[in-house]
Design a protein around this motif. Structure first.
Motif, mmCIF file in Angstrom:
data_model
loop_
_atom_site.group_PDB
_atom_site.id
_atom_site.type_symbol
_atom_site.label_atom_id
_atom_site.label_comp_id
_atom_site.label_asym_id
_atom_site.label_seq_id
_atom_site.Cartn_x
_atom_site.Cartn_y
_atom_site.Cartn_z
ATOM 1 N N ASN A 166 0.855 -1.188 0.000
ATOM 2 C CA ASN A 166 0.000 0.000 0.000
ATOM 3 C C ASN A 166 0.890 1.236 0.000
ATOM 4 O O ASN A 166 1.170 1.810 -1.041
ATOM 5 C CB ASN A 166 -0.943 -0.088 1.204
ATOM 6 N N ASP A 216 -0.718 3.127 -3.960
ATOM 7 C CA ASP A 216 -1.225 1.878 -3.393
ATOM 8 C C ASP A 216 -1.622 0.939 -4.536
ATOM 9 O O ASP A 216 -2.755 0.962 -5.013
ATOM 10 C CB ASP A 216 -2.440 2.233 -2.516
ATOM 11 N N HIS A 275 -3.775 6.963 -9.478
ATOM 12 C CA HIS A 275 -3.172 8.212 -9.037
ATOM 13 C C HIS A 275 -2.087 8.591 -10.030
ATOM 14 O O HIS A 275 -0.943 8.780 -9.679
ATOM 15 C CB HIS A 275 -2.539 8.072 -7.653
ATOM 16 N N HIS A 287 3.896 8.506 -0.322
ATOM 17 C CA HIS A 287 3.182 8.132 0.900
ATOM 18 C C HIS A 287 4.063 7.443 1.952
ATOM 19 O O HIS A 287 3.857 7.578 3.149
ATOM 20 C CB HIS A 287 2.049 7.195 0.490
ATOM 21 N N ASN A 347 -1.220 12.380 -5.179
ATOM 22 C CA ASN A 347 -1.928 11.824 -4.031
ATOM 23 C C ASN A 347 -0.945 11.588 -2.896
ATOM 24 O O ASN A 347 0.198 11.181 -3.145
ATOM 25 C CB ASN A 347 -2.572 10.489 -4.423
ATOM 26 N N GLU A 348 -1.374 11.842 -1.680
ATOM 27 C CA GLU A 348 -0.636 11.427 -0.483
ATOM 28 C C GLU A 348 0.871 11.680 -0.625
ATOM 29 O O GLU A 348 1.672 10.759 -0.569
ATOM 30 C CB GLU A 348 -0.880 9.939 -0.190
ATOM 31 N N MET A 407 -10.521 12.857 2.154
ATOM 32 C CA MET A 407 -10.799 11.444 1.928
ATOM 33 C C MET A 407 -11.330 10.789 3.196
ATOM 34 O O MET A 407 -10.860 11.063 4.285
ATOM 35 C CB MET A 407 -9.591 10.694 1.362
ATOM 36 N N TYR A 408 -12.361 9.985 3.023
ATOM 37 C CA TYR A 408 -12.914 9.129 4.084
ATOM 38 C C TYR A 408 -13.461 9.895 5.281
ATOM 39 O O TYR A 408 -13.580 9.336 6.368
ATOM 40 C CB TYR A 408 -11.885 8.071 4.530
ATOM 41 N N GLU A 410 -11.872 10.695 -2.101
ATOM 42 C CA GLU A 410 -12.051 9.263 -1.845
ATOM 43 C C GLU A 410 -13.074 9.133 -0.728
ATOM 44 O O GLU A 410 -13.008 9.845 0.263
ATOM 45 C CB GLU A 410 -10.736 8.590 -1.413
ATOM 46 N N HIS A 447 -15.118 3.028 0.964
ATOM 47 C CA HIS A 447 -14.022 2.110 0.633
ATOM 48 C C HIS A 447 -14.598 0.751 0.234
ATOM 49 O O HIS A 447 -15.081 0.000 1.070
ATOM 50 C CB HIS A 447 -13.106 1.989 1.846
ATOM 51 N N TRP A 482 -13.809 5.013 -3.496
ATOM 52 C CA TRP A 482 -12.558 4.254 -3.633
ATOM 53 C C TRP A 482 -12.899 2.791 -3.705
ATOM 54 O O TRP A 482 -13.392 2.251 -2.738
ATOM 55 C CB TRP A 482 -11.598 4.519 -2.462
ATOM 56 N N PHE A 499 -5.758 -5.612 0.626
ATOM 57 C CA PHE A 499 -6.100 -4.184 0.570
ATOM 58 C C PHE A 499 -6.096 -3.686 -0.885
ATOM 59 O O PHE A 499 -6.624 -2.621 -1.182
ATOM 60 C CB PHE A 499 -5.081 -3.404 1.410
ATOM 61 N N ASP A 547 -10.204 -3.694 -3.583
ATOM 62 C CA ASP A 547 -11.147 -2.801 -2.908
ATOM 63 C C ASP A 547 -11.947 -2.010 -3.929
ATOM 64 O O ASP A 547 -12.147 -0.815 -3.809
ATOM 65 C CB ASP A 547 -10.416 -1.869 -1.939
ATOM 66 N N CYS A 604 -11.173 1.380 5.594
ATOM 67 C CA CYS A 604 -10.340 2.582 5.420
ATOM 68 C C CYS A 604 -11.080 3.847 5.834
ATOM 69 O O CYS A 604 -10.554 4.940 5.680
ATOM 70 C CB CYS A 604 -9.882 2.705 3.970
HETATM 71 C C1 IPT Z 1 -5.897 6.241 0.469
HETATM 72 C C2 IPT Z 1 -5.071 6.306 -0.776
HETATM 73 O O1 IPT Z 1 -5.112 7.569 -1.351
HETATM 74 C C3 IPT Z 1 -5.474 5.310 -1.802
HETATM 75 O O2 IPT Z 1 -4.449 5.223 -2.755
HETATM 76 C C4 IPT Z 1 -5.743 3.986 -1.201
HETATM 77 O O3 IPT Z 1 -4.583 3.525 -0.589
HETATM 78 C C5 IPT Z 1 -6.801 4.134 -0.163
HETATM 79 O O4 IPT Z 1 -6.391 5.011 0.823
HETATM 80 C C6 IPT Z 1 -7.112 2.840 0.525
HETATM 81 O O5 IPT Z 1 -7.406 1.795 -0.305
HETATM 82 S S1 IPT Z 1 -4.836 6.735 1.782
HETATM 83 C C7 IPT Z 1 -5.503 6.226 3.307
HETATM 84 C C8 IPT Z 1 -4.437 6.344 4.350
HETATM 85 C C9 IPT Z 1 -6.644 7.058 3.724
#
Ligand code: IPT
Length: 956
Positions: A86, A185, A340, A367, A412-413, A453-454, A483, A486, A514, A543, A546, A926
């Motif tokens: 990842n 990832d 990405h 990352h 990204n990240e 994200m999330y 994102e 998940h 995502w 992982f 997904d 996630c």
């Molecule tokens: C986030 C990433 O941007 C994405 O590439 C992927 O890894 C995703 O999570 C999970 O599948 S980063 C996460 C630490 C929020």
């Protein structure tokens, strides 16, 4: 032959040398070109300098080398193996140094020029993608070297080309300084994975050009100006346009949008070349704190798309790219973030043509530096800035002429730093017509949108209400969830609740689930392989699986749910006033492309149906549309109106009749099954008989219902934990799977306390509890019968301190010889409390096999929700209230233990779960867990099932 050592090349942080400046990418023109895709000679070495570069010299005999198809990744072609991490770098973090163990692929291709290859002019050699770096020689001359895996690089080769026997040599290293910038990832997959092309460049041919095609929604006019490095003329016949490059013209046009992707064919003609143009007029602007296109705010109903094919990895062919876009369009998706990295350029052409909003993301992620608090992050180290700028330029120059691209993303990240700022400044300067996105900087220093994200529902709502603080609030930036949701394994849950927020608060401009597809690798023994299956010592397991699609692009239930959640037409009502409310949720299109129909269904069978005239509502408008009177001859029973909106005519992405949106309204209520307790339990021969039920006299266990043998019927609270149940390590409170196992819910014991054959009931008293714990469920099974039917009422009362919700609460039992299943309730697919929007109440038929959802890592799946009654072979079950139905040829324990599809071996017994409730699914692999209203708390509960013997369902 080279001037620098291999290590110097590989570990150089600069973008490379020898390549031409980036420019607009186009697929075809009247200039000659030919593809070097196909079989190449290939030699793999373990280290970067195990072999010298003498292979690049003409005359080298590569007769004993292997062959690999280009484009491809050698690790998927039988040479070496893929690695999945990842965010951890699979090598020591010591930028820009890379390990000595550096798989290196030498590639050789000998080619002749086509017979009609023009003698005049120049030529360029274009690589559309090579991971992670390449050195290139043509006919023994080193052309240069480049990094930036998912970006094009061109070399001038005219002076070197010969009519026949050209030798193209490419040395590719798996690891390079560039790898530090490509820590996405995904699988690490070295190779020449996109096209290699030779393009003739006649004298006076097109170099770079920039199509500026804006739309003024106040006048309905578009303005076109094409800037070109080489002067020429631009024509768009349908608009009567014939102008010089650099000269603007304004004419009435139909604008381009993802919903109405109007493209005009044109030509850019210079002295030496004619390049076809596909012009879409649209203006992207930030105004009133919103991202607007052509004057209207847009709501992104998006997905994150990695390029993936289960056999070919990121080497995608055009048909696969097209399939992705068609699947997106058919599932109401209107936007894609190219997570990405910039995708194969042809993908963007498809987005222009079929209509998708695109966030084009740069090939940048660092990352792994998060592990060291972002110390030494290349993004904040000036030595790397030229490489970052090169990546930004290669993306923007390549893709700038696509109307579908509405936002640039820096990557990204990658933490924060001066390099990102430099990229943003460069992009803003080069293309002020598009906003810039980047999620990783909470201060939004370089961006025009607030991206997260999330984020959980509550926080998203706060932002929607403008209750957030910080720079994004002060600058009134709109929120986009780059994102969310998940889609790992079963799920994601909670999408509908997000959509409600997006629909309610203008500032919330939607999001991108995502992710699009599971990156499972087709594997002969395992079904699909994921991280660790190739012996990687460092990996992140499944992982990488997904997505909303399984690796073979079959939609998972998550995609079906998402399609319903984001449908562009709202069809709602409570069935009380004879009308249905229709809302046009498009941003641009009216409803004229859709045909509406109604059907009146009793117990899931249509009794009558017809067309429903719905006005061609403008975007955002609603109407209450009158339904017909209920059919007079309708049989008694629960009834629904189902209203559907389908395509009235075929479109380039789906045929006429394709279902776009639907809604169900109640018309008559269900009568829950009533069974008078008229039969008496009768004991004898070691059994107790009650109506059709036969019980073990000593244990009270059900043995049969009529002729149907029943095994091991008992309370069940365990489910094979989903990826979301198992949760993410960084959210320990949401790791329900662990909490449940800690409590022992996977090893419940059933203590028999009493078997009481009474006047009109058989009562079995038990206590169901995990070994080693003092918590438990006092559980009473009460059986009654009216002679034909057998009613079970289960009462449970939790004892002790239950701190976690239950995975499920219901009964399970084993049947034999069941294949066909029919039910009346939610279907046709899987649904759980927070993934149930797409469940249509109807009469459904399936087989036990088809009830299974083949998650790449097996886990709880396949429940059908709101089931009023079901036929399992010859056993009929009615729920009071409705229940969740699951049936499979393996036990929950076997499902729980399986790591790959191939571990699931069907047995003779069909294990059936009838659940009063299940815990929600959530997104905590996630993101956030299920909202509290989808929890299944341990609290006193009572529920009933009525069993009887019946004719088994037939096929169909
Ligand atoms: C986030 C990433 O941007 C994405 O590439 C992927 O890894 C995703 O999570 C999970 O599948 S980063 C996460 C630490 C929020």
């Amino acid at each position: 032959m080279s001037l620098r050592t291999t290590t110097e090349y590989i570990e150089d942080v600069s973008p490379g040398s020898g390549a031409l400046p980036p420019r607009a990418w186009y697929a075809s023109s009247d200039a000659e070109s030919f593809s070097l895709n196909g079989d190449w000679r290939f030699r793999l070495s373990d280290t970067a300098d195990a072999e010298d570069d003498s292979f690049a010299a003409p005359g080298y005999d590569a007769g004993d080398w292997a062959e690999v198809p280009v484009p491809g990744h050698w690790v998927l072609q039988g040479h070496g193996s893929p690695v999945y991490t990842n965010h951890l770098y699979p090598f020591p973090v010591d930028p820009p140094r890379v390990p000595t163990e550096n798989p290196t692929g030498d590639h050789l291709r000998v080619f002749d020029l086509p017979g009609d290859w023009p003698a005049d002019g120049d030529a360029v050699l274009r690589f559309d993608g090579v991971e992670s770096c390449a050195r290139v020689w043509l006919n023994g001359t080193e052309l240069g070297e480049f990094k930036g895996s998912r970006l094009p690089h061109e070399f001038a080769v005219g002076r070197l080309l010969r009519p026949a026997g050209n030798v193209l040599a490419v040395r590719v290293h798996q690891w390079s300084a560039g790898s530090y910038l490509e820590d996405q990832d995904q699988w690490w997959l070295p190779g020449i994975f996109r096209d290699v092309t030779v393009l003739h460049r006649p004298a006076g041919s097109v170099l770079d050009f920039f199509v500026h095609a804006s739309y003024d929604h106040t006048t309905g006019e578009g303005t076109l100006r094409v800037d070109s490095d080489v002067d020429g003329r631009v024509s768009v016949p349908d608009l009567g346009i014939d102008i010089a490059t650099g000269e603007p013209v304004t004419v009435p046009v139909e604008p381009w949008s993802a919903e109405t992707p109007r493209l005009y064919d044109g030509v850019l003609a210079t002295r030496g070349e004619r390049v076809p143009l596909r012009v879409g007029f649209r203006t992207v602007a930030l105004s009133d704190g919103l991202i607007k296109v052509n004057g209207r705010p847009v709501l992104f109903k998006g997905v994150n798309r990695h390029e993936w094919h289960p056999e070919r990895g990121r080497a995608l062919d055009l048909a696969t790219m097209r399939e992705d876009v068609l699947l997106m369009k058919r599932h109401n998706i209107n936007a894609v973030r190219t997570s990405h990295y910039p995708p194969h350029p042809a993908f963007l052409g498809l987005c222009d043509e079929l209509g998708l909003w695109v966030i084009d993301e740069c090939d940048l992620e660092t990352h792994g530096f998060t592990e060291q608090g972002w110390r030494d992050n290349p993004v904040d180290d000036d030595r790397w800035t030229p490489a970052l700028l090169d990546r930004a330029a290669r993306m923007v120059e390549r893709d700038k002429n696509h109307p579908s691209v509405v936002i640039w993303s820096l990557g990204n990240e990658a933490g924060t730093g001066r390099g990102l700022t430099a990229m943003a400044e460069w992009i803003h300067g080069r293309d002020p017509s598009r906003p810039v996105h980047y999620e990783g900087d909470p201060d939004c220093r370089d961006t025009d949108v607030y991206s997260r994200m999330y984020a959980g529902h509550a926080e998203v709502e706060r932002i929607g209400r403008g209750l957030d603080g910080g720079p994004h609030r002060r600058r009134r930036l709109p929120l986009v969830l780059c994102e969310y949701g998940h889609a790992m394994g079963n799920g994601p849950g909670g999408l509908a609740d997000y959509q409600k927020l997006f629909d309610t608060h203008d500032r919330l401009q939607g999001g991108f689930v995502w992710e699009w597809i599971d990156h499972g690798i087709a594997h002969p023994g395992l079904g699909y392989a994921y991280g660790g299956d190739f012996g990687e010592e460092l990996h992140d397991g499944n992982f990488v699986c997904d997505g909303l699609l399984f690796p073979d692009r079959r939609p998972s239930p998550g995609l079906t749910e998402y399609k319903k959640v984001i449908e562009p037409v709202g069809i709602t009502g409570d069935g009380t006033d004879g009308t249905v409310r229709v809302t046009n949720k498009h941003d641009f299109a009216d409803l004229s492309a859709l045909a509406f129909s109604w059907s009146y269904e009793v117990e899931g069978e249509a009794v009558d149906s017809g067309t429903l005239p719905v006005p061609a509502l403008a975007p955002g408008a609603s109407a209450d549309v009158k339904l017909p009177a209920p059919p007079p001859a309708a049989p008694a029973g629960e009834a629904h109106w189902t209203v559907r909106a389908v395509l009235a005519a075929g479109t380039p992405w789906a045929p006429k009749g394709h279902l776009v949106a639907w809604g169900q309204l109640p018309a008559a209520e269900r009568r829950t099954p009533y069974t008078a307790a008229t039969a008496r339990p009768v004991s004898g021969d070691g059994v107790i008989r009650l109506g059709p039920g036969v019980f073990d006299a000593r244990t009270g266990a059900l043995r049969a219902i009529g002729d149907i043998a029943v095994r091991d019927l008992r309370l069940d609270v365990w489910r094979a934990t989903t990826d979301n149940d198992d949760g993410a390590p960084w959210q320990p409170d949401l790791r329900y799977g662990l909490l449940w196992r800690r409590l022992g819910l996977h090893r419940m014991r059933h203590r028999l306390d009493a078997v009481e054959a009474g006047e009109d009931a058989l009562t079995v008293r038990t206590r169901v509890a995990p070994a080693a714990r003092d918590t438990g469920l006092s559980t009473v099974y009460r059986w009654t019968s009216d002679g034909d039917r057998l009613r079970l009422t289960v009462g449970t009362v939790p004892e002790g301190d239950w701190t976690v919700p239950l995975p499920r609460l219901g009964i399970r039992f084993g049947l034999s010889a069941v294949d066909r299943v029919e039910w009346y309730g939610g279907g046709p697919g899987e649904a759980y409390p927070d993934t149930r929007t797409a469940a249509v109440v109807g009469r459904w038929r399936s087989t036990v096999e088809d009830l299974q959802t083949p998650y790449v890592r097996p886990q709880e799946n396949g429940a059908r929700i709101d089931v009023r009654w079901a036929l399992l072979g010859g056993l009929r079950v009615e729920g009071d209230p409705a229940f969740l139905l699951t049936a499979r040829r393996w036990t929950t324990e076997q499902l729980d233990a399986a790591t790959h599809r191939s571990d699931l071996v069907p047995g003779e017994t069909v294990w059936v779960n009838l659940d009063h409730g299940q815990h929600g699914i959530g997104s905590q692999s996630c993101g956030p867990g299920p909202l509290p209203r989808y929890h299944l708390p341990a609290e006193p509960a009572e529920f009933s099932f009525v069993f009887s013997a019946a004719a088994a369902p037939t096929a169909g």
